[in-house]
Design a protein around this motif. Structure first.
Motif, PDB file in Angstrom:
ATOM      1  N   VAL A 400       0.852  -1.189   0.000  1.00  0.00           N
ATOM      2  CA  VAL A 400       0.000   0.000   0.000  1.00  0.00           C
ATOM      3  C   VAL A 400       0.892   1.244   0.000  1.00  0.00           C
ATOM      4  CG1 VAL A 400      -1.689   1.293   1.357  1.00  0.00           C
ATOM      5  CG2 VAL A 400      -1.866  -1.187   1.192  1.00  0.00           C
ATOM      6  N   ALA A 401       0.553   2.225  -0.812  1.00  0.00           N
ATOM      7  CA  ALA A 401       1.409   3.406  -0.966  1.00  0.00           C
ATOM      8  C   ALA A 401       1.666   4.099   0.382  1.00  0.00           C
ATOM      9  CB  ALA A 401       0.765   4.388  -1.946  1.00  0.00           C
ATOM     10  N   GLY A 402       0.654   4.178   1.215  1.00  0.00           N
ATOM     11  CA  GLY A 402       0.823   4.872   2.480  1.00  0.00           C
ATOM     12  C   GLY A 402       1.791   4.188   3.417  1.00  0.00           C
ATOM     13  N   ALA A 403       2.000   2.892   3.246  1.00  0.00           N
ATOM     14  CA  ALA A 403       2.911   2.165   4.131  1.00  0.00           C
ATOM     15  C   ALA A 403       4.340   2.651   3.961  1.00  0.00           C
ATOM     16  CB  ALA A 403       2.825   0.671   3.864  1.00  0.00           C
ATOM     17  N   GLU A 407       6.966   3.792   6.786  1.00  0.00           N
ATOM     18  CA  GLU A 407       8.238   3.113   7.009  1.00  0.00           C
ATOM     19  C   GLU A 407       8.733   2.595   5.662  1.00  0.00           C
ATOM     20  OE1 GLU A 407       9.278  -0.853   9.379  1.00  0.00           O
ATOM     21  OE2 GLU A 407       8.716   0.799  10.710  1.00  0.00           O
ATOM     22  N   PRO A 408       9.924   3.015   5.203  1.00  0.00           N
ATOM     23  CA  PRO A 408      10.388   2.677   3.853  1.00  0.00           C
ATOM     24  C   PRO A 408      10.410   1.180   3.555  1.00  0.00           C
ATOM     25  CG  PRO A 408      11.762   4.388   4.796  1.00  0.00           C
ATOM     26  CD  PRO A 408      10.855   3.931   5.889  1.00  0.00           C
ATOM     27  N   GLU A 409      10.821   0.368   4.501  1.00  0.00           N
ATOM     28  CA  GLU A 409      10.865  -1.084   4.295  1.00  0.00           C
ATOM     29  C   GLU A 409       9.747  -1.746   5.099  1.00  0.00           C
ATOM     30  OE1 GLU A 409      12.857  -2.394   2.099  1.00  0.00           O
ATOM     31  OE2 GLU A 409      13.797  -0.443   1.696  1.00  0.00           O
ATOM     32  N   TYR A 410       8.557  -1.252   4.912  1.00  0.00           N
ATOM     33  CA  TYR A 410       7.420  -1.701   5.705  1.00  0.00           C
ATOM     34  C   TYR A 410       7.144  -3.187   5.479  1.00  0.00           C
ATOM     35  CZ  TYR A 410       2.847  -1.390   8.021  1.00  0.00           C
ATOM     36  OH  TYR A 410       1.794  -1.548   8.887  1.00  0.00           O
ATOM     37  N   ARG A 411       6.975  -3.907   6.588  1.00  0.00           N
ATOM     38  CA  ARG A 411       6.579  -5.309   6.527  1.00  0.00           C
ATOM     39  C   ARG A 411       5.337  -5.508   7.363  1.00  0.00           C
ATOM     40  NH1 ARG A 411       9.961  -9.985   7.720  1.00  0.00           N
ATOM     41  NH2 ARG A 411       8.406 -10.915   6.371  1.00  0.00           N
ATOM     42  N   PRO A 463      -2.181   9.301   0.937  1.00  0.00           N
ATOM     43  CA  PRO A 463      -1.626   7.955   1.101  1.00  0.00           C
ATOM     44  C   PRO A 463      -1.559   7.577   2.594  1.00  0.00           C
ATOM     45  CG  PRO A 463       0.149   9.536   0.842  1.00  0.00           C
ATOM     46  CD  PRO A 463      -1.123  10.333   0.925  1.00  0.00           C
ATOM     47  N   THR A 464      -2.399   6.693   3.021  1.00  0.00           N
ATOM     48  CA  THR A 464      -2.387   6.208   4.394  1.00  0.00           C
ATOM     49  C   THR A 464      -2.422   4.689   4.394  1.00  0.00           C
ATOM     50  OG1 THR A 464      -4.797   6.148   4.640  1.00  0.00           O
ATOM     51  CG2 THR A 464      -3.688   8.239   5.173  1.00  0.00           C
ATOM     52  N   ILE A 465      -2.071   4.103   5.534  1.00  0.00           N
ATOM     53  CA  ILE A 465      -2.117   2.650   5.655  1.00  0.00           C
ATOM     54  C   ILE A 465      -3.548   2.147   5.529  1.00  0.00           C
ATOM     55  CG2 ILE A 465      -1.597   0.701   7.199  1.00  0.00           C
ATOM     56  CD1 ILE A 465       0.618   2.364   8.423  1.00  0.00           C
ATOM     57  N   VAL A 468      -5.320  -0.063   2.802  1.00  0.00           N
ATOM     58  CA  VAL A 468      -5.355  -1.528   2.741  1.00  0.00           C
ATOM     59  C   VAL A 468      -6.788  -2.036   2.684  1.00  0.00           C
ATOM     60  CG1 VAL A 468      -5.355  -1.967   5.241  1.00  0.00           C
ATOM     61  CG2 VAL A 468      -4.317  -3.620   3.681  1.00  0.00           C
ATOM     62  N   TRP A 469      -7.745  -1.271   3.231  1.00  0.00           N
ATOM     63  CA  TRP A 469      -9.149  -1.671   3.125  1.00  0.00           C
ATOM     64  C   TRP A 469      -9.586  -1.784   1.668  1.00  0.00           C
ATOM     65  CZ3 TRP A 469     -12.133  -3.969   6.407  1.00  0.00           C
ATOM     66  CH2 TRP A 469     -11.982  -3.772   7.784  1.00  0.00           C
ATOM     67  N   LEU A 470      -9.213  -0.807   0.864  1.00  0.00           N
ATOM     68  CA  LEU A 470      -9.553  -0.845  -0.563  1.00  0.00           C
ATOM     69  C   LEU A 470      -8.918  -2.056  -1.234  1.00  0.00           C
ATOM     70  CD1 LEU A 470     -10.650   0.337  -3.210  1.00  0.00           C
ATOM     71  CD2 LEU A 470      -8.618   1.810  -3.304  1.00  0.00           C
ATOM     72  N   ARG A 471      -7.656  -2.326  -0.908  1.00  0.00           N
ATOM     73  CA  ARG A 471      -6.948  -3.447  -1.543  1.00  0.00           C
ATOM     74  C   ARG A 471      -7.549  -4.791  -1.123  1.00  0.00           C
ATOM     75  NH1 ARG A 471      -5.878  -0.105  -5.157  1.00  0.00           N
ATOM     76  NH2 ARG A 471      -4.372   1.526  -4.583  1.00  0.00           N
ATOM     77  N   LEU A 472      -7.981  -4.901   0.116  1.00  0.00           N
ATOM     78  CA  LEU A 472      -8.635  -6.143   0.561  1.00  0.00           C
ATOM     79  C   LEU A 472      -9.935  -6.365  -0.211  1.00  0.00           C
ATOM     80  CD1 LEU A 472      -8.061  -5.771   4.403  1.00  0.00           C
ATOM     81  CD2 LEU A 472      -7.224  -7.683   3.017  1.00  0.00           C
ATOM     82  N   LEU A 473     -10.723  -5.305  -0.388  1.00  0.00           N
ATOM     83  CA  LEU A 473     -11.979  -5.446  -1.117  1.00  0.00           C
ATOM     84  C   LEU A 473     -11.729  -5.768  -2.580  1.00  0.00           C
ATOM     85  CD1 LEU A 473     -13.962  -2.486   0.475  1.00  0.00           C
ATOM     86  CD2 LEU A 473     -14.296  -4.924   0.896  1.00  0.00           C
ATOM     87  N   GLU A 474     -10.696  -5.165  -3.165  1.00  0.00           N
ATOM     88  CA  GLU A 474     -10.352  -5.494  -4.554  1.00  0.00           C
ATOM     89  C   GLU A 474      -9.936  -6.955  -4.677  1.00  0.00           C
ATOM     90  OE1 GLU A 474      -8.701  -1.244  -6.320  1.00  0.00           O
ATOM     91  OE2 GLU A 474      -7.304  -2.622  -5.365  1.00  0.00           O
ATOM     92  N   ALA A 475      -9.134  -7.412  -3.728  1.00  0.00           N
ATOM     93  CA  ALA A 475      -8.695  -8.810  -3.763  1.00  0.00           C
ATOM     94  C   ALA A 475      -9.879  -9.752  -3.644  1.00  0.00           C
ATOM     95  CB  ALA A 475      -7.687  -9.066  -2.646  1.00  0.00           C
ATOM     96  N   TYR A 476     -10.862  -9.397  -2.842  1.00  0.00           N
ATOM     97  CA  TYR A 476     -12.054 -10.236  -2.691  1.00  0.00           C
ATOM     98  C   TYR A 476     -12.874 -10.223  -3.963  1.00  0.00           C
ATOM     99  CZ  TYR A 476     -16.171 -12.297  -0.490  1.00  0.00           C
ATOM    100  OH  TYR A 476     -17.231 -13.125  -0.162  1.00  0.00           O
ATOM    101  N   ARG A 477     -12.998  -9.075  -4.592  1.00  0.00           N
ATOM    102  CA  ARG A 477     -13.752  -8.962  -5.834  1.00  0.00           C
ATOM    103  C   ARG A 477     -13.128  -9.784  -6.954  1.00  0.00           C
ATOM    104  NH1 ARG A 477     -12.652  -3.522  -8.723  1.00  0.00           N
ATOM    105  NH2 ARG A 477     -10.698  -4.685  -8.908  1.00  0.00           N
ATOM    106  N   ASP A 478     -11.795  -9.826  -6.981  1.00  0.00           N
ATOM    107  CA  ASP A 478     -11.082 -10.462  -8.082  1.00  0.00           C
ATOM    108  C   ASP A 478     -10.833 -11.952  -7.870  1.00  0.00           C
ATOM    109  OD1 ASP A 478     -10.997  -7.970  -9.220  1.00  0.00           O
ATOM    110  OD2 ASP A 478      -8.982  -7.510  -8.515  1.00  0.00           O
ATOM    111  N   ARG A 479     -11.359 -12.524  -6.791  1.00  0.00           N
ATOM    112  CA  ARG A 479     -11.124 -13.960  -6.537  1.00  0.00           C
ATOM    113  C   ARG A 479     -11.725 -14.815  -7.629  1.00  0.00           C
ATOM    114  NH1 ARG A 479     -10.242 -15.070  -0.750  1.00  0.00           N
ATOM    115  NH2 ARG A 479     -11.188 -17.087  -1.045  1.00  0.00           N
TER     116      ARG A 479
END
Length: 479
Positions: A400-403, A407-411, A463-465, A468-479
């Motif tokens: 996610v861009a906001g991550a 933190e540059p090396e966000y995990r 850009p905020t963490i 990730v909500w948007l990305r989770l919903l996209e991942a669910y839509r694209d299953r």
């Protein structure tokens, strides 16, 4: 006060921690005369030995780790943490273990305080042994509320008293950093204190009977915490336990593990669970067994006592051992006591909504380790155990861009569990730096049973963490 003085109130609360304070605040606001009994400090475990001091120790540790890895910042951060300054900060956060401000607050809301050890003395009566040795008898016209919480549950190690082990209290209130700290346990206290004291300069060894850390969270979250602890220098011993402990002539603690190996530490922290503080509460005077949890219904009325006058609120009822959940219960219990005192039904009308649900269905929790873990609702293990069908959706928070701004090396990683038929979220877990602030949005989604199709229209800021909500919903839509 003299021996055998009797004072009558509408409500008597035993325990002046955050839970007891909230009950008293609600009943007093409803016009019921209220007294609170406290044997230690007004503000309780959370204020002086748990939530507040532990976070005061952990925040500098997490901030230091984040700062040292950030471009333009890490290069100017020199040397280790200033442990003495961190401990002074902790002392300020707990008001140097003085409760003057808390007492002033009780006075401001017109709640009386009796200091001493309170015990039930039959129905609607509480006997208090004061520090001066007097006995004060309190009579409750409507309710007695037990808010005594829990204390550390210690394992059956021979000669434990001579070892002088730390519990969570000593771990959060110590005034010096031990050179070597051994921790027995794998839960929240064990992992948070391992994080804090390693960062402050201790060499930490964690011994766990379990095969992994944090057995109640998702595996991926626990694995990230273990990885960070190992990278920080913490030694982890899984699938074993301490079979013998002795404090030697050198004042060090000599430990023997179940596999025969030996460890030497300056202090031993036992973080092996919690037990209800009911052993010396006079439960036998109302037909209950001392030392046990106090089961309640959803109004927090103790189920095994007739008359709807005895309540158990917070950790002592074993429903959800978290401060924020105890305060939630306190608000409901206070409203229920007021309704009954005013002769109103709990099933209809004004007070009908006051039954507890959030301590069973959507319980949020944050573990302030490195990285943080924020979770609410079901885990995949919970769903499997309950036989519930769920769709599991994962996403790498670092993508996610906001991550990267955080933190540059966000995990980190996020997971939501979705009911495939109702298309609502049943559980969410976030693991990564700064994820504590994500859990409330997940709690609202679960509690409100918001369909995922509707969640599309809750747009996260860029850009905020939270993107990730948007990305989770996209991942669910694209299953």
């Amino acid at each position: 006060m003299s021996d055998n003085e009797i004072r009558s109130y509408d409500v008597v609360v035993i325990g002046a921690g955050p839970v007891g304070e909230n009950v008293a605040d609600r009943t007093r606001a409803a016009g019921l005369s209220t007294v609170i009994v406290e044997s230690e400090l007004v503000g309780g475990e959370c204020s002086y030995w748990a939530c507040e001091p532990s976070k005061a120790l952990l925040r500098p540790a997490l901030l230091y780790r984040e700062a040292t890895g950030f471009p333009g910042v890490g290069s100017v951060v020199t040397g280790p943490l200033d442990a003495a300054a961190v401990l002074r900060h902790r002392d300020r956060m707990v008001s140097d273990w003085k409760d003057d401000s808390q007492v002033e607050w009780l006075e401001s809301v017109k709640v009386d305080l009796v200091r001493g050890h309170g015990r039930l003395d039959g129905p609607r009566r509480v006997s208090v042994r004061t520090p001066e040795g007097d006995t004060v008898l309190l009579a409750a016209r409507h309710a007695v509320v037990v808010c005594t919480g829990t204390s550390a549950a210690l394992p059956p190690l021979p000669g434990l008293d001579a070892v002088r082990p730390w519990t969570s209290r000593e771990a959060t209130s110590a005034h010096a950093v031990p050179g070597r700290l051994a921790i027995l346990g794998a839960g929240v206290v064990a992992t948070e204190m391992a994080t804090a004291w390693q960062a402050l300069g201790a060499q930490v060894t964690l011994v766990a009977r379990a095969s992994r850390l944090l057995g109640r969270v998702e595996d991926f979250a626990a694995d990230l915490v273990a990885e960070r602890l190992l990278a920080a220098g913490v030694q982890l011993h899984f699938n074993t336990t301490i079979t013998a402990a002795e404090r030697g002539a050198d004042d060090a603690v000599h430990l023997t593990l179940a596999d025969g190996s030996r460890l030497v530490a300056d202090e031993l922290l036992l973080a092996t669970g919690r037990a209800p503080r009911t052993a010396d509460l006079g439960l036998e005077s109302v037909g209950l067994t001392p030392g046990g949890w106090l089961p309640t219904d959803d109004s927090y009325t103790v189920t095994d006592v007739d008359g709807d006058w005895l309540y158990a609120v917070g950790d002592v009822n074993h429903r959800a051992l978290l401060t924020h959940q105890g305060k939630y219960q306190a608000r409901i219990a206070g409203a229920v006591i007021a309704a009954r005192a005013q002769g109103e039904s709990l099933d209809t009308g004004r007070w009908g909504r006051h039954t507890g649900t959030a301590d069973a269905e959507a319980v949020p929790q944050v573990v302030f380790t490195d990285p943080e873990i924020a979770a609410v609702g079901l885990t995949t293990a919970d769903a499997a155990e309950a036989g519930r069908a769920v769709d599991v959706v994962d996403y790498d928070i670092g993508a996610v861009a906001g991550a990267a701004q955080y933190e540059p090396e966000y995990r980190g990683r996020a997971r939501v569990l979705i009911d495939p038929e109702r298309r609502v979220i049943l559980g969410a877990t976030f693991a990564g730096p700064g994820v504590a602030e994500l859990v409330h949005s997940a709690t609202i989604a679960i509690t409100g049973e918001v369909p995922v199709d509707r969640l599309w229209h809750a747009v996260p800021s860029f850009p905020t963490i939270s993107e990730v909500w948007l990305r989770l919903l996209e991942a669910y839509r694209d299953r």
